[in-house]
Design a protein around this motif. Sequence first.
Motif, PDB file in Angstrom:
ATOM      1  N   LEU A 176      21.443  54.032  55.767  1.00  0.00           N
ATOM      2  CA  LEU A 176      21.237  53.300  57.009  1.00  0.00           C
ATOM      3  C   LEU A 176      22.134  52.073  57.101  1.00  0.00           C
ATOM      4  CD1 LEU A 176      17.368  53.551  57.375  1.00  0.00           C
ATOM      5  CD2 LEU A 176      19.140  55.044  58.331  1.00  0.00           C
ATOM      6  N   GLN A 177      22.962  51.838  56.101  1.00  0.00           N
ATOM      7  CA  GLN A 177      23.938  50.754  56.116  1.00  0.00           C
ATOM      8  C   GLN A 177      25.330  51.307  56.426  1.00  0.00           C
ATOM      9  OE1 GLN A 177      23.656  48.568  52.474  1.00  0.00           O
ATOM     10  NE2 GLN A 177      21.457  48.340  52.648  1.00  0.00           N
ATOM     11  N   GLN A 178      25.378  52.460  57.068  1.00  0.00           N
ATOM     12  CA  GLN A 178      26.621  53.137  57.401  1.00  0.00           C
ATOM     13  C   GLN A 178      26.749  53.278  58.917  1.00  0.00           C
ATOM     14  OE1 GLN A 178      28.607  54.341  54.705  1.00  0.00           O
ATOM     15  NE2 GLN A 178      27.087  53.307  53.436  1.00  0.00           N
ATOM     16  N   THR A 214      29.463  46.986  56.119  1.00  0.00           N
ATOM     17  CA  THR A 214      30.179  45.800  55.636  1.00  0.00           C
ATOM     18  C   THR A 214      31.671  45.909  55.945  1.00  0.00           C
ATOM     19  OG1 THR A 214      30.298  46.833  53.458  1.00  0.00           O
ATOM     20  CG2 THR A 214      28.555  45.203  53.803  1.00  0.00           C
ATOM     21  N   ALA A 215      32.222  47.117  55.800  1.00  0.00           N
ATOM     22  CA  ALA A 215      33.639  47.333  56.130  1.00  0.00           C
ATOM     23  C   ALA A 215      33.861  47.186  57.626  1.00  0.00           C
ATOM     24  CB  ALA A 215      34.087  48.714  55.655  1.00  0.00           C
ATOM     25  N   MET A 216      32.935  47.692  58.418  1.00  0.00           N
ATOM     26  CA  MET A 216      33.048  47.588  59.874  1.00  0.00           C
ATOM     27  C   MET A 216      33.058  46.121  60.300  1.00  0.00           C
ATOM     28  SD  MET A 216      33.088  49.459  62.667  1.00  0.00           S
ATOM     29  CE  MET A 216      32.564  49.524  64.366  1.00  0.00           C
ATOM     30  N   ALA A 274      36.672  41.452  62.403  1.00  0.00           N
ATOM     31  CA  ALA A 274      37.252  40.114  62.278  1.00  0.00           C
ATOM     32  C   ALA A 274      38.781  40.151  62.276  1.00  0.00           C
ATOM     33  CB  ALA A 274      36.749  39.448  60.999  1.00  0.00           C
ATOM     34  N   ALA A 275      39.369  41.280  61.917  1.00  0.00           N
ATOM     35  CA  ALA A 275      40.834  41.397  61.865  1.00  0.00           C
ATOM     36  C   ALA A 275      41.399  41.672  63.254  1.00  0.00           C
ATOM     37  CB  ALA A 275      41.218  42.504  60.904  1.00  0.00           C
ATOM     38  N   ARG A 276      42.705  41.535  63.382  1.00  0.00           N
ATOM     39  CA  ARG A 276      43.377  41.754  64.668  1.00  0.00           C
ATOM     40  C   ARG A 276      44.178  43.040  64.640  1.00  0.00           C
ATOM     41  NH1 ARG A 276      45.778  35.750  65.372  1.00  0.00           N
ATOM     42  NH2 ARG A 276      43.814  34.721  65.754  1.00  0.00           N
ATOM     43  N   GLY A 277      44.467  43.548  65.830  1.00  0.00           N
ATOM     44  CA  GLY A 277      45.342  44.699  65.966  1.00  0.00           C
ATOM     45  C   GLY A 277      44.620  46.027  65.823  1.00  0.00           C
ATOM     46  N   ALA A 278      45.407  47.095  65.871  1.00  0.00           N
ATOM     47  CA  ALA A 278      44.864  48.447  65.783  1.00  0.00           C
ATOM     48  C   ALA A 278      44.621  48.829  64.330  1.00  0.00           C
ATOM     49  CB  ALA A 278      45.823  49.442  66.424  1.00  0.00           C
TER      50      ALA A 278
END
Length: 166
Positions: free
Chosen positions: A28-30, A71-73, A78-82
Amino acid sequence: MICLEAGVLKEAWAGLRRVWAKRSLPVLQQVLVEVAGASLSLTMRDLTQELRYTATLPEAVTTQRLLLPATAMQELVAARGALQVEAVDETRVTLWREVSGQRVGRSITTLPVSDWPGSLGENLMPVPAPLATLIAGYRQVLCAASTDSNRMALTGVYLDHQQGAA
């Protein structure tokens, strides 16, 4: 390979993060990422609710299903771009992005898609058991749960109900 724009990720995560319980079952953390042609679906759920975000991709890709850790999502938003997401195998995903003109990849370990519990309406089954019995069983096995978030299969408690068994 799935190409996700930063704006799509930010808009999706604004809603999906509402059901993210950081201290929940690993599956459920996915975030379930599903692509069929140019249609993208991002789904996240907890024990009582499910949220699905849909969008259209700039170009059609082959049908794919993969799990991406929440967590990866959160870091990706927070990052920019594609961002390009590539499923390496059943339990590994590589995230590609361009940084200063260089293509940079990051490999992430995830759960297999077969572990996804399905939609809330698909698998509901009442479990007739006294609450005190469930709580007592939960407390007995909780001491064996890991506190290390990298050990996804060991950070939760799995309840399996069989007819006639306690």
